[in-house]
Design an enzyme around this catalytic site. Structure first.
Site, mmCIF file in Angstrom:
data_model
loop_
_atom_site.group_PDB
_atom_site.id
_atom_site.type_symbol
_atom_site.label_atom_id
_atom_site.label_comp_id
_atom_site.label_asym_id
_atom_site.label_seq_id
_atom_site.Cartn_x
_atom_site.Cartn_y
_atom_site.Cartn_z
ATOM 1 N N ASP A 21 0.776 -1.252 0.000
ATOM 2 C CA ASP A 21 0.000 0.000 0.000
ATOM 3 C C ASP A 21 0.807 1.302 0.000
ATOM 4 O O ASP A 21 1.799 1.412 0.728
ATOM 5 C CB ASP A 21 -0.846 0.094 1.265
ATOM 6 C CG ASP A 21 -1.549 -1.175 1.643
ATOM 7 O OD1 ASP A 21 -1.560 -2.117 0.854
ATOM 8 O OD2 ASP A 21 -2.106 -1.219 2.762
ATOM 9 N N GLN A 37 4.175 0.599 2.229
ATOM 10 C CA GLN A 37 4.405 -0.649 2.941
ATOM 11 C C GLN A 37 5.571 -1.362 2.270
ATOM 12 O O GLN A 37 5.533 -1.641 1.063
ATOM 13 C CB GLN A 37 3.142 -1.520 2.891
ATOM 14 C CG GLN A 37 2.035 -1.026 3.791
ATOM 15 C CD GLN A 37 2.376 -1.232 5.253
ATOM 16 O OE1 GLN A 37 2.274 -2.328 5.765
ATOM 17 N NE2 GLN A 37 2.819 -0.182 5.938
ATOM 18 N N GLU A 197 -10.180 -2.554 4.376
ATOM 19 C CA GLU A 197 -8.871 -1.991 4.681
ATOM 20 C C GLU A 197 -8.744 -0.601 4.046
ATOM 21 O O GLU A 197 -9.475 -0.249 3.121
ATOM 22 C CB GLU A 197 -7.761 -2.911 4.136
ATOM 23 C CG GLU A 197 -7.819 -4.311 4.731
ATOM 24 C CD GLU A 197 -6.710 -5.242 4.275
ATOM 25 O OE1 GLU A 197 -6.124 -5.924 5.122
ATOM 26 O OE2 GLU A 197 -6.441 -5.307 3.050
HETATM 27 C C1 FRU Z 1 -3.733 -3.673 2.881
HETATM 28 C C2 FRU Z 1 -3.065 -4.115 4.160
HETATM 29 C C3 FRU Z 1 -3.418 -3.167 5.282
HETATM 30 C C4 FRU Z 1 -2.266 -3.314 6.231
HETATM 31 C C5 FRU Z 1 -1.110 -3.526 5.290
HETATM 32 C C6 FRU Z 1 -0.061 -4.450 5.817
HETATM 33 O O1 FRU Z 1 -3.121 -4.111 1.726
HETATM 34 O O2 FRU Z 1 -3.437 -5.456 4.464
HETATM 35 O O3 FRU Z 1 -4.671 -3.417 5.874
HETATM 36 O O4 FRU Z 1 -2.086 -2.181 7.042
HETATM 37 O O5 FRU Z 1 -1.648 -4.048 4.083
HETATM 38 O O6 FRU Z 1 1.033 -4.501 4.952
#
Ligand code: FRU
Length: 480
Positions: A21, A37, A197
């Protein structure tokens, strides 16, 4: 496939390793910040940390050192960044406002997810975790992805955050980014097949009129999207400072994108031109771990400006990709009939990374459109199906599809053309992706593809009759 051939030209990828993300999208002091991420240690999901890149034009990105590194007990999950100009948090420096990150701490010992704060007074280059972390904790293992912004009408900060397994978006308010008060909950609603999410809530202009705005709640769902697996849905409605209320729905789910690869879309805070710009992770949890690129794995979508358009008695989302500062387009083909068959364009128009604009009158053809990233044995088909009244991207023979069963599929989106109207498309082609915008950005399909390096041909095609080309241009995008 060589590493360089799998590196997109105008879609952000980290130099190496896993990315999912977009996080902390914010403009500050001349720079667009993209945190993400990131696994600093490997090409699979894990060791979650915040990677960091900056850009002045949203096209050329400079990757910076990891901003927030995981620890033995804390994975740094998704979240957002605000610039605390009035120093409500007291975290600012003498002459520099604090950039404040509000992110999910995933406790590796207990599995709990709570919201934490870190701040930077050097334009996001170095970060300090707050000693009171997590600042918001409710004893949940599925409480994540806070998006915070300044709510001027209420004179406070507002957070939207997902109670993922409950399919609920929870709203909070704060005066100082540290103490949070529960306002209300939204959901379950719309698509509830997968966990919720990465919510975001913001205003958008209606019909291009900045004086007319509505609220849009964007929520990503891990399963049940139209192209399979994960996708992003939206709700149009009102936010009164306490509650988000969605407009009455006709029962259908509103999807932002009908392709397989548009997830976790979130918007920039403080965008200097007043645009509502979002970036999404261009992948799908069904197969993200397996996509055949190296040494990086994961790419971001083109930033897109969101707005609402009136369609009959409904308001629908329209997206305009932001790819600015390119040289003028090259005309690829003159107005002509496109007879039944495939018609490759001349060699000099071959392109791996390009923005195409197409105006094609379907005429008597049952299907017509473009082949992009075409080679001897592979092609990605971008077409209009007149009988089904649908836009589609066919990636069944797009290149490497074997890494995941079901990756090689056709993705469709309903598209009504008015009588005698042409199909008008903008198609963004890059090393490992195709983004197709139809009907002024109201219908969008985003798909990853993994063609062989030499597969860079472009062709026009028609099936079952004759279509008529009115216009086709290409704007090749060079590596910055
Ligand atoms: C969405 C997610 C979020 C989480 C992150 C972890 O793709 O699952 O909910 O914060 O990725 O990497």
């Amino acid at each position: 496939m060589s590493d360089a051939a799998m590196r997109p030209t105008f879609h952000f990828t980290p130099a190496r390793n896993w990315m999912n993300d977009p996080n902390g999208l914010v403009w500050h002091d001349g720079e667009y910040h993209l945190f993400f991420q990131y696994n600093p240690q490997g090409s699979g999901w894990g060791n979650m940390s915040w990677g960091h890149a900056v850009s002045r034009d949203l096209l050329h990105w400079e990757e910076l050192p990891v901003a927030l590194e995981h620890t033995p007990t804390e994975a740094v999950f998704s979240g957002s960044v605000v610039v605390d100009r009035a120093d409500t948090s007291g975290l600012g420096g003498d002459d520099a406002p604090a950039m404040v990150a509000i992110y999910t701490s995933h406790d590796l010992l207990t599995g709990h997810q709570g919201q934490s704060v870190a701040w930077s007074t050097d334009s996001g280059r170095t970060w300090t975790r707050h000693p009171k972390n997590p600042v918001l904790e409710i004893g949940s293992t599925d409480f994540r992805d806070p998006k915070v912004w300044w709510y001027a009408e209420g004179g406070c900060w507002v957070m939207v955050v997902a109670l993922s397994t409950e399919r609920v978006v929870r709203l909070y308010r704060s005066d100082d980014l540290l103490a949070w008060t529960h306002l209300s909950d939204f959901g379950p609603a719309g698509s509830v097949d997968g966990v919720w999410e990465c919510p975001d809530l913001f205003t958008v202009a209606v019909d291009g009129d900045p004086a007319r705005t509505r609220w849009l709640l964007v929520v990503s769902v891990q399963e049940g999207a139209p192209a399979g697996g994960s996708g992003t849905q939206y709700f149009v409605g009102d936010f009164d400072g306490t509650t988000f209320a969605a407009d009455p729905s006709d029962g259908s789910v509103s999807w932002v994108d009908h392709g397989a690869d548009y997830y976790a879309a979130v918007s920039f805070n403080d965008e200097p031109h007043g645009r509502r710009l979002l970036v999404a992770w261009m992948s799908n949890w069904d197969y993200a771990r397996d996509v055949p690129t190296r040494p990086h794995r994961g790419a971001m979508s083109t930033p897109r400006a969101y707005e609402l358009r009136t369609r009959g008695d409904r308001l629908v989302l329209a997206q305009t990709p932001v790819v600015e500062g390119l040289p003028g387009p090259v005309r690829l083909a003159e107005s002509q009939d496109v007879h039944d068959g495939v018609h490759p364009l001349p060699e000099e128009f071959r392109a791996t990374s390009t923005v195409l604009t197409l105006e094609l009158d379907p005429g008597t053809a049952s299907r017509c459109g473009l082949h992009v990233r075409a080679g001897e044995r592979e092609r990605t088909v971008v077409g209009y199906d007149a009988a089904r009244r649908a836009l589609y991207v066919d990636r069944t023979t797009s290149g490497d599809t074997d890494f995941h069963p079901g990756f090689g599929a056709v993705h469709t989106a309903p598209l009504e053309l008015d009588a005698d109207a042409a199909l008008v498309l903008e198609v963004h082609v890059d090393a490992t992706s195709v983004e197709v915008y139809a009907d002024g950005g109201r219908v969008v399909i985003t798909d990853q593809v993994f063609p062989s390096p030499g597969s860079d041909g472009i062709a026009l095609f028609a099936e079952g009759g004759t279509a008529h080309l009115r216009h086709l241009t290409s704007t090749p995008v060079e590596r910055g």
